[in-house]
Design an enzyme around this catalytic site. Structure first.
Site, PDB file in Angstrom:
ATOM      1  N   GLU A 217     -11.075 -10.837  -1.857  1.00  0.00           N
ATOM      2  CA  GLU A 217     -10.755 -10.084  -0.650  1.00  0.00           C
ATOM      3  C   GLU A 217     -12.034  -9.478  -0.084  1.00  0.00           C
ATOM      4  O   GLU A 217     -12.449  -8.390  -0.509  1.00  0.00           O
ATOM      5  CB  GLU A 217      -9.784  -8.951  -0.988  1.00  0.00           C
ATOM      6  CG  GLU A 217      -8.454  -9.420  -1.524  1.00  0.00           C
ATOM      7  CD  GLU A 217      -7.372  -8.414  -1.208  1.00  0.00           C
ATOM      8  OE1 GLU A 217      -6.411  -8.791  -0.531  1.00  0.00           O
ATOM      9  OE2 GLU A 217      -7.505  -7.249  -1.598  1.00  0.00           O
TER      10      GLU A 217
ATOM     11  N   LYS B 296       0.853  -1.197   0.000  1.00  0.00           N
ATOM     12  CA  LYS B 296       0.000   0.000   0.000  1.00  0.00           C
ATOM     13  C   LYS B 296       0.892   1.252   0.000  1.00  0.00           C
ATOM     14  O   LYS B 296       1.957   1.231  -0.609  1.00  0.00           O
ATOM     15  CB  LYS B 296      -0.962  -0.031   1.188  1.00  0.00           C
ATOM     16  CG  LYS B 296      -1.664  -1.380   1.328  1.00  0.00           C
ATOM     17  CD  LYS B 296      -2.817  -1.353   2.262  1.00  0.00           C
ATOM     18  CE  LYS B 296      -3.351  -2.773   2.416  1.00  0.00           C
ATOM     19  NZ  LYS B 296      -4.691  -2.828   2.934  1.00  0.00           N
TER      20      LYS B 296
END
Ligand code: PEP
Length: 250
Positions: free
Chosen positions: A167, A11
């Protein structure tokens, strides 16, 4: 037989210096790992550095996003060919944080998957429902719709190169993992859609990763499920020892 794939999504964490320190500590920890594809997805600025530091090792590199156009007046965006030239072999596409914070639509995700494939990257297409959607009984509708839209531009000969990541949004960064049975149920459903689109043989070749609070403590139970072929890992991929513990799930 599908080769398991474990990818770490950093990220918006790690400067180039921090990325380099991670790689130097991580590579010796996983150098003996066989039969698992290992991938790191650093932020764009450290991608070329991570690619050069991992060159010749058993660790590959992914971008966290790409644009769907080959080039153009798209300020702030990066094309699949640029990512490939920088050393990536994979591209995460349609992560829920991009859908949520950057208004990424099903249509854009589909165009990005096709563009990534055309540039020679392996797309890691993310799908998954929010907590509200799960509680409303819409898990299969949402994950199925996102999968079909994400693959709208993919023809069957290219199918086996695509990686799918289930996810559930409620499990990302929350410490709340889907149970192996909950994940398997959705993975089997997604593989059924792949079979409908491309035939059973092609569907059986596609890796479907699970993502959502994966740690070294829960990876083995998840990997024991028939249709779980690896993991997309956020938080637990930020420390070399913790990510190595996941990679060495066997
Ligand atoms: C992710 O960002 O894809 C993810 C699964 O995050 P975490 O492992 O932190 O839940």
């Amino acid at each position: 037989m599908r080769t398991p794939l474990v990818a770490g999504n950093w990220k918006m964490y790690k400067t180039s210096g921090e990325s380099a320190s991670f790689v130097k500590e991580f590579l010796p920890l996983v150098s003996g790992v066989k039969g698992v594809e290992i991938v790191l997805a650093p932020p764009f600025p450290s991608l070329p550095l991570v690619a050069s530091l991992t060159a010749g090792s058993n660790v590959g590199v992914a971008s966290q996003n790409v644009h769907f156009a080959a080039e153009g007046a798209y300020t702030g965006e990066v094309s699949p060919a640029m990512v490939k030239e920088a050393g990536a072999g994979y591209a995460i596409i349609g992560h829920s944080e991009r859908r949520l914070y950057f208004a990424e639509t099903d249509d854009n995700v589909g165009r990005k998957v096709a563009a990534a494939l055309a540039a020679g990257l392996v797309p890691i297409l993310c799908v998954g429902e929010t907590l509200d959607e799960r509680e409303a009984g819409k898990t299969f509708d949402v994950a199925g719709r996102q999968l079909r839209a994400g693959l709208a531009g993919v023809d069957s000969p290219r199918a086996a190169r695509v990686v799918v990541a289930y996810e559930p949004v409620w499990a990302i960064g929350t410490g709340r993992t889907a149970t192996p049975a909950q994940a398997q149920e959705v993975h089997a459903f997604l593989r059924g859609i792949l079979a409908e689109l491309w035939g059973r043989g092609a569907a059986e070749a596609v890796r479907i990763l699970y993502g959502g609070s994966v740690k070294s403590e829960n990876i083995a139970d998840l990997m024991a499920q028939a249709d779980i072929d690896g993991a997309l890992v956020g938080g637990a991929s930020l420390k070399p020892a913790s990510f190595a513990g996941i990679v060495k799930f066997k």
